[in-house]
Design an enzyme around this catalytic site. Structure first.
Site, PDB file in Angstrom:
ATOM      1  N   LYS A   9      23.322 -18.852  43.310  1.00  0.00           N
ATOM      2  CA  LYS A   9      24.284 -19.428  44.395  1.00  0.00           C
ATOM      3  C   LYS A   9      23.812 -20.597  45.280  1.00  0.00           C
ATOM      4  O   LYS A   9      23.342 -20.140  46.117  1.00  0.00           O
ATOM      5  CB  LYS A   9      25.788 -18.724  45.027  1.00  0.00           C
ATOM      6  CG  LYS A   9      25.583 -18.010  46.386  1.00  0.00           C
ATOM      7  CD  LYS A   9      25.830 -19.007  47.282  1.00  0.00           C
ATOM      8  CE  LYS A   9      25.026 -18.888  48.437  1.00  0.00           C
ATOM      9  NZ  LYS A   9      25.170 -18.752  50.158  1.00  0.00           N
ATOM     10  N   ASP A 131      30.052 -13.355  50.064  1.00  0.00           N
ATOM     11  CA  ASP A 131      29.852 -14.172  48.915  1.00  0.00           C
ATOM     12  C   ASP A 131      29.497 -13.650  47.135  1.00  0.00           C
ATOM     13  O   ASP A 131      29.503 -13.960  46.720  1.00  0.00           O
ATOM     14  CB  ASP A 131      27.985 -15.251  48.927  1.00  0.00           C
ATOM     15  CG  ASP A 131      27.736 -15.134  49.639  1.00  0.00           C
ATOM     16  OD1 ASP A 131      29.182 -16.159  50.179  1.00  0.00           O
ATOM     17  OD2 ASP A 131      26.706 -15.973  50.061  1.00  0.00           O
TER      18      ASP A 131
HETATM   19  O1  C5P Z   1      29.898 -10.608  54.622  1.00  0.00           O
HETATM   20  P1  C5P Z   1      28.345 -10.443  54.862  1.00  0.00           P
HETATM   21  O2  C5P Z   1      29.064  -9.092  54.673  1.00  0.00           O
HETATM   22  O3  C5P Z   1      27.355 -10.595  53.519  1.00  0.00           O
HETATM   23  O4  C5P Z   1      28.040 -10.721  55.681  1.00  0.00           O
HETATM   24  C1  C5P Z   1      26.403 -10.257  56.684  1.00  0.00           C
HETATM   25  C2  C5P Z   1      27.439 -11.171  58.362  1.00  0.00           C
HETATM   26  O5  C5P Z   1      26.921 -12.122  58.302  1.00  0.00           O
HETATM   27  C3  C5P Z   1      27.741 -10.839  59.148  1.00  0.00           C
HETATM   28  O6  C5P Z   1      28.077  -9.646  59.271  1.00  0.00           O
HETATM   29  C4  C5P Z   1      28.205 -11.928  59.918  1.00  0.00           C
HETATM   30  O7  C5P Z   1      27.725 -11.540  60.871  1.00  0.00           O
HETATM   31  C5  C5P Z   1      28.037 -13.053  59.125  1.00  0.00           C
HETATM   32  N1  C5P Z   1      29.050 -13.646  58.746  1.00  0.00           N
HETATM   33  C6  C5P Z   1      29.811 -14.901  59.109  1.00  0.00           C
HETATM   34  N2  C5P Z   1      31.039 -15.020  58.744  1.00  0.00           N
HETATM   35  C7  C5P Z   1      30.752 -15.172  57.433  1.00  0.00           C
HETATM   36  C8  C5P Z   1      30.190 -14.676  56.678  1.00  0.00           C
HETATM   37  C9  C5P Z   1      28.831 -13.861  56.957  1.00  0.00           C
HETATM   38  O8  C5P Z   1      29.588 -14.008  60.534  1.00  0.00           O
HETATM   39  N3  C5P Z   1      32.016 -15.898  56.712  1.00  0.00           N
END
Ligand code: C5P
Length: 305
Positions: A9, A131
């Site tokens: 992406k 994502d």
């Molecule tokens: O959702 P994912 O595990 O990919 O996110 C990893 C980290 O990235 C989260 O724990 C957070 O710290 C940060 N994040 C965020 N806001 C988002 C997506 C991710 O703060 N919308």
């Protein structure tokens, strides 16, 4: 055996709002699947086994694709042992959602194998990562919430991308934490006239994570400057970086732009938008996530342009 292609992406602009009580940040931006892909082969096995087609694999529990496949099996109540072979082509820690793409494809294949409904599949996608819901759907979408609100848009097809991954790895949580530390900066927008016409109607394109990524890794800003000079156009950052890219009219033009890239990049690639987050085949035709046959797809499952 099911073979799946999981597309990277690209974030075309990412607006970020203040950290929520749950630790995530509200985001808003255009997400686009692109023709840079990992390949997965998934099937029944004697015992659970995850392998890499070549090189090192983030193994076992820590591999998001494998976790996604196991989550689909668990949600169905089945206990069939599974094997997964991952051919990793999308650079890791690059802002291209490679792990999320693998997770979406593995989850989609698992949902099909174990008969999960759409609501359960989407819930699992959101649990696996911000994502993953976009990667499950793919194509072009306006994405909001923490990433789970995916509003599909008409496909974009009037550009190709020259992409450069600088020799730096950035972790998404670290970049978001830096964004907090900097007080929640906003990035300047790319001038409309520098965007492909199809993108101008989507409003300002700016990546608010850019100040945080360049504060953590100043070399990203150096790469951006050099590419801007080499290409004579704006150079954008995808997601939490460090992948940089610019718009060109087609794949040929994007590919020739890569000859002007300074040496030392982790990876470079010309890529075009694709209409799905992942596609799959059980040996016959290549199919979209919804099972429809993609008649115009190249014969194999190599990344389509
Ligand atoms: O959702 P994912 O595990 O990919 O996110 C990893 C980290 O990235 C989260 O724990 C957070 O710290 C940060 N994040 C965020 N806001 C988002 C997506 C991710 O703060 N919308």
């Amino acid at each position: 055996m099911i073979h799946a292609t999981a597309f990277a992406k690209l974030n075309i602009g990412l607006r970020v709002g203040g950290r929520r009580a749950d630790g995530f940040h509200p985001i808003h931006g255009i997400f686009q699947s692109i023709g840079w892909a990992d390949q997965l082969a998934i099937g029944a096995a004697e015992q659970d086994q995850v392998d890499s087609a070549h090189g090192e694999l983030v193994s076992g529990e820590r591999n998001l694709g494998w976790r996604a496949l196991l989550a689909a099996r668990e949600a169905s109540g089945a206990n069939q042992p599974l094997s997964m072979v991952l051919d990793k082509q999308i650079p890791v820690a690059a802002g291209l959602g490679g792990g999320s793409a693998d997770a979406a494809a593995a989850l989609g294949v698992g949902a099909r194998m174990f008969g999960l409904d759409a609501a359960t599949t989407l819930r699992l996608a959101t649990e696996l990562g911000s994502d993953v819901p976009f990667c499950l759907r793919g194509g072009t979408a306006l994405v909001s919430g923490r990433g789970e609100v995916v509003d599909s848009q008409d496909p974009l097809s009037d550009f190709a991308l020259a992409m450069v991954v600088p020799p730096i790895e950035l972790s998404t949580p670290t970049v978001f934490a830096e964004w907090d530390r900097l007080g929640g900066p906003t990035a300047p927008s790319t001038a409309d006239r520098a965007l492909p016409p199809s993108l101008r109607s989507h409003g300002p394109v700016a990546n608010d994570l850019e100040p945080a990524a360049t504060a953590l890794a100043p070399a990203v800003a150096d790469w951006q400057d050099q590419l801007r000079h080499a290409w004579g156009r704006p150079v954008l950052l995808s997601g939490s970086g460090p992948t940089l890219y610019a718009f060109f009219v087609d794949l040929d033009e994007a590919a020739s732009a890569l000859s002007g890239v300074p040496s030392g990049a982790r990876d470079v690639r010309a890529a075009a938008p694709v209409r799905h987050g992942w596609v799959w085949s059980d040996g016959g035709e290549v199919r979209a996530p919804d099972g429809s046959v993609l008649h115009d797809w190249p014969g194999d499952l190599s990344p389509a342009s």
